[in-house]
Scaffold this motif. Structure first.
Motif, short mmCIF file in Angstrom:
data_model
loop_
_atom_site.label_atom_id
_atom_site.label_comp_id
_atom_site.label_asym_id
_atom_site.label_seq_id
_atom_site.Cartn_x
_atom_site.Cartn_y
_atom_site.Cartn_z
N UNK A 44 14.26 21.71 -5.72
CA UNK A 44 14.75 21.31 -4.41
C UNK A 44 14.80 19.80 -4.28
N UNK A 45 15.14 19.32 -3.10
CA UNK A 45 15.21 17.87 -2.89
C UNK A 45 13.82 17.26 -2.84
N UNK A 46 13.72 16.01 -3.28
CA UNK A 46 12.46 15.28 -3.23
C UNK A 46 12.78 13.80 -3.05
N UNK A 47 11.76 13.06 -2.69
CA UNK A 47 11.91 11.65 -2.36
C UNK A 47 11.04 10.82 -3.31
N UNK A 48 11.58 9.72 -3.79
CA UNK A 48 10.86 8.79 -4.66
C UNK A 48 10.74 7.46 -3.93
N UNK A 49 9.50 6.99 -3.74
CA UNK A 49 9.23 5.70 -3.10
C UNK A 49 8.75 4.74 -4.18
N UNK A 50 9.54 3.71 -4.45
CA UNK A 50 9.17 2.74 -5.48
C UNK A 50 9.28 1.30 -5.00
N UNK A 51 9.30 1.08 -3.68
CA UNK A 51 9.35 -0.27 -3.16
C UNK A 51 8.90 -0.31 -1.71
N UNK A 52 8.48 -1.48 -1.26
CA UNK A 52 8.04 -1.63 0.13
C UNK A 52 8.20 -3.09 0.53
N UNK A 53 8.23 -3.32 1.82
CA UNK A 53 8.22 -4.66 2.39
C UNK A 53 7.20 -4.70 3.53
N UNK A 54 6.53 -5.83 3.68
CA UNK A 54 5.51 -5.99 4.71
C UNK A 54 5.95 -7.02 5.72
N UNK A 55 5.76 -6.71 6.99
CA UNK A 55 6.08 -7.67 8.04
C UNK A 55 5.11 -8.84 7.98
N UNK A 56 5.57 -10.01 8.40
CA UNK A 56 4.74 -11.20 8.30
C UNK A 56 3.53 -11.11 9.20
N UNK A 57 2.34 -11.53 8.71
CA UNK A 57 1.13 -11.49 9.54
C UNK A 57 1.23 -12.49 10.68
#
Length: 333
Positions: A76-89
């Motif tokens: 079935x369908x699946x999701x791959x997460x291989x990146x992220x971004x963080x908001x500035x502190x």
């Protein structure tokens, strides 16, 4: 997911999703299984945990957006997460922990605009697949987080809560209705420090049988089986034997007493302050003292003659001698 991200509904076949076996991501951590599973890159999981721990030390909340791809395979369908971004502190007014671990964190429109501008440069070939935020301790979505999930996440997207302390990594929520996909299952990691390599043939060989020496067993071959002209072969391998405790004999007193070379008289206690200890009177001082005594006696005699009284002469002489004696005694201290 927004900005043209491909959405899919877990459990339903989507012909728009490209096909790729999830076996290609065998090294990814898994959230859930089957249709709708989420595979998380281990480096991304590590970086998110580090960001959560750092934010927790500063008593603030951080978060951002997630990037990856949606795929289809036989399960079935699946999701791959291989990146992220963080908001500035410090750019979000609600990123501070106010009390009892509560906060008002949310991704504002300004945060989303800056994050998506960065994503256009850094993840141009990936899709926005979800969002994430941190918590100081294990927990879950608050009412504000559910509203953020409804606004940002399309079917098939994911929201992550990463814990800044504790043994648990975090929690995940799928789709706009925030369904839990399942616990995080870390992928097996190779050992960082491999142990010593052992020869399998040697390890497979059975070890020697224990020998009970106390029961009369021996490690030697019987005499009738040994060749008198040849030395016996040395015993190889590890021999396990029961050893009898070795008792150390108590020390015995010498037959004759040893005579000390030091005379017995030298061991006697000596007085702590013998009388001969102290500064001696120099010879010139003795001469001066003697002269004073003679002068004192002469003066006393003259006074006695002038006053026609022997008693007065004696008294003067005694006082003079006492004064000289006291002076000499004080100067010796």
């Amino acid at each position: 997911m927004t900005d043209g991200g491909t959405a899919f509904q877990p459990g339903q076949a989507e012909p728009s999703l490209p096909y790729r076996s999830r076996g290609a991501y065998a090294g990814h951590d898994a959230l859930g299984a089957g249709a709708g599973a989420v595979l998380l890159d281990p480096e991304v999981a590590h970086d998110l945990r580090s960001a959560a721990e750092f934010a927790t030390q500063e008593r603030r909340i951080t978060g951002g957006l997630l990037y990856g791809r949606a795929w289809m395979d036989d399960e079935g369908p699946y999701l791959v997460v291989d990146g992220y971004l963080e908001s500035g502190p410090g750019e979000n007014p609600g990123d501070r922990v106010i009390r009892d671990g509560q906060d008002n964190f949310t991704l504002t429109d300004a945060d989303l605009r800056l994050l998506r501008q960065d994503a256009a440069r850094m993840y141009s070939s990936a899709l926005e697949v979800g969002w994430w935020r941190t918590l100081p301790a294990p927990g879950g979505f608050n009412p504000r987080d559910y509203l953020t999930q409804q606004d940002l996440i399309q079917p098939g997207g994911i929201g992550l809560v990463v814990f800044g302390s504790g043994l648990e990594w975090g929690a995940a929520y799928l789709g706009p209705d925030a369904r839990p996909p399942g616990p995080l299952i870390p992928a097996p990691r190779p050992a960082s420090h491999a142990g010593p390599a052992y020869d399998t043939d040697i390890a497979a060989e059975p070890g020697p049988e224990p020998v009970d020496i106390a029961a009369g067993e021996s490690l030697l071959t019987p005499d009738d089986e040994l060749d008198a002209d040849l030395e016996p072969e040395p015993v190889t391998g590890t021999v396990v034997a029961t050893r009898l405790p070795a008792l150390t004999p108590a020390p015995q007193r010498a037959s004759r007493p040893v005579i000390s070379p030091v005379p017995a008289d030298d061991w006697r206690a000596r007085p702590a302050s013998p009388g001969n200890i102290g500064p001696r009177i120099p010879t010139d001082v003795k001469i001066v003292v003697g002269a004073l005594v003679v002068v004192s006696c002469a003066v006393a005699a003259i006074i006695g003659v002038l006053l026609s009284s022997a008693m007065i002469a004696v008294i003067v002489a005694v006082i003079a001698l006492l004064a000289i004696t006291i002076f000499v005694s004080v100067t010796r201290l």
